[in-house]
Design a protein around this motif. Structure first.
Motif, PDB file in Angstrom:
ATOM      1  N   ILE A   1     -92.764  22.360  14.526  1.00 52.44           N
ATOM      2  CA  ILE A   1     -92.080  20.946  14.477  1.00 52.44           C
ATOM      3  C   ILE A   1     -92.188  20.388  15.708  1.00 52.44           C
ATOM      4  N   THR A   2     -92.065  19.114  15.993  1.00 50.99           N
ATOM      5  CA  THR A   2     -92.267  18.357  17.178  1.00 50.99           C
ATOM      6  C   THR A   2     -90.895  18.448  17.971  1.00 50.99           C
ATOM      7  N   TRP A   3     -89.746  18.676  17.404  1.00 56.08           N
ATOM      8  CA  TRP A   3     -88.555  18.535  18.078  1.00 56.08           C
ATOM      9  C   TRP A   3     -88.139  19.979  18.551  1.00 56.08           C
ATOM     10  N   GLY A   4     -87.970  20.064  19.928  1.00 58.08           N
ATOM     11  CA  GLY A   4     -87.653  21.211  20.593  1.00 58.08           C
ATOM     12  C   GLY A   4     -86.480  21.644  20.586  1.00 58.08           C
ATOM     13  N   PRO A   5     -85.910  23.012  20.556  1.00 60.97           N
ATOM     14  CA  PRO A   5     -84.499  23.212  20.117  1.00 60.97           C
ATOM     15  C   PRO A   5     -83.418  22.746  21.334  1.00 60.97           C
TER      16      PRO A   5
ATOM     17  N   MET B   1     -75.299  28.600  13.116  1.00 62.37           N
ATOM     18  CA  MET B   1     -76.171  29.523  13.590  1.00 62.37           C
ATOM     19  C   MET B   1     -77.421  29.852  12.883  1.00 62.37           C
ATOM     20  N   LEU B   2     -77.340  29.434  11.626  1.00 61.24           N
ATOM     21  CA  LEU B   2     -78.453  29.391  10.771  1.00 61.24           C
ATOM     22  C   LEU B   2     -79.505  28.451  11.165  1.00 61.24           C
ATOM     23  N   ILE B   3     -78.871  27.120  11.449  1.00 62.89           N
ATOM     24  CA  ILE B   3     -79.619  26.037  11.717  1.00 62.89           C
ATOM     25  C   ILE B   3     -80.513  26.353  13.060  1.00 62.89           C
ATOM     26  N   LEU B   4     -79.528  26.865  14.147  1.00 58.06           N
ATOM     27  CA  LEU B   4     -80.047  27.105  15.659  1.00 58.06           C
ATOM     28  C   LEU B   4     -81.305  28.123  15.419  1.00 58.06           C
ATOM     29  N   PHE B   5     -81.069  29.284  14.409  1.00 58.28           N
ATOM     30  CA  PHE B   5     -81.924  30.332  14.499  1.00 58.28           C
ATOM     31  C   PHE B   5     -83.504  29.692  13.836  1.00 58.28           C
TER      32      PHE B   5
END
Length: 215
Positions: free
Chosen positions: A91-95, A78-82
């Motif tokens: 950042i260049t990476w999309g969620p 959850m913390l990583i996704l948040f």
């Protein structure tokens, strides 16, 4: 002369587990699972073994409670996704989207098909159409239950994982020796089951079994 020696050699070869013209890699499916079990993809196999070893060490070595570990993993996810979702502009990476976390319908259908196949086989064995297979299954389940008394579920699963990534490689290396011993053991077992079937199992009265068509 050459043709005779070749044919005699083929007839003297022990019967392989997966047929003469089928490799072990093809018998295991020929896909990524076969590559993992035969260490064709060493990075992926090593990562899986390392991850399961780490999980086994947490539960068995450190006696980490399962519920606590599950909650900690969910909290970390959850913390990583948040942070990933809210810092997407930096950042260049999309969620990942919600569809990336869902199980596909084809996977569910494949799983249900496997479960239904197991239930059909279990029913066919349980009604006693083949008494030798019926008693062999009972003996196998009894042996597995006895083994289960000496292992925890996690230890047994970890042991099965180690067998999956070690036994196929050992078989591929010592294929001829294993096939020879398996062929001899199969012949002895067939003679034993034939004697048991003619002396004991054929004397057991059996009622008529109605044939049932599966769709």
């Amino acid at each position: 002369m050459r043709g005779r020696s070749s044919s005699s050699y083929e007839s003297s070869k022990p019967r392989r587990f997966f047929g003469y013209d089928r490799s072990l890699h093809a018998a295991l499916g020929g896909g990524s699972l076969a590559d993992i079990m035969l260490w064709k993809d060493k990075k992926k196999t090593g990562a899986i073994v390392g991850a399961f070893t780490f999980i086994w060490f947490l539960f068995e070595g450190l006696e980490y409670p399962f519920v606590t570990l599950l909650c900690h993993l969910l909290l970390a996810a959850m913390l990583i996704l948040f942070l990933w979702y809210n810092a997407a502009g930096l950042i260049t990476w999309g969620p990942p989207g919600v569809h990336d976390l869902q199980i596909s319908e084809s996977t569910v259908r494949h799983f249900c098909a496997r479960v239904n196949w197991f239930l059909r086989k279990f029913y066919e064995i349980s009604i006693g159409r083949d008494l030798s297979l019926f008693f062999a299954t009972i003996a196998g389940l009894w042996i597995m239950s006895a083994i289960g008394n000496y292992f925890t579920t996690l230890n047994l699963m970890y042991f099965l994982l180690l067998c999956m990534v070690s036994l196929p490689v050992m078989y591929e290396r010592y294929e001829y020796e294993v096939d020879y011993l398996a062929s001899k053991g199969n012949q002895d077992l067939r003679r034993l089951m034939s004697t048991l079937d003619s002396t004991v199992l054929n004397k057991i009265p059996r009622g008529p079994v109605k044939e049932k068509k599966y769709k």
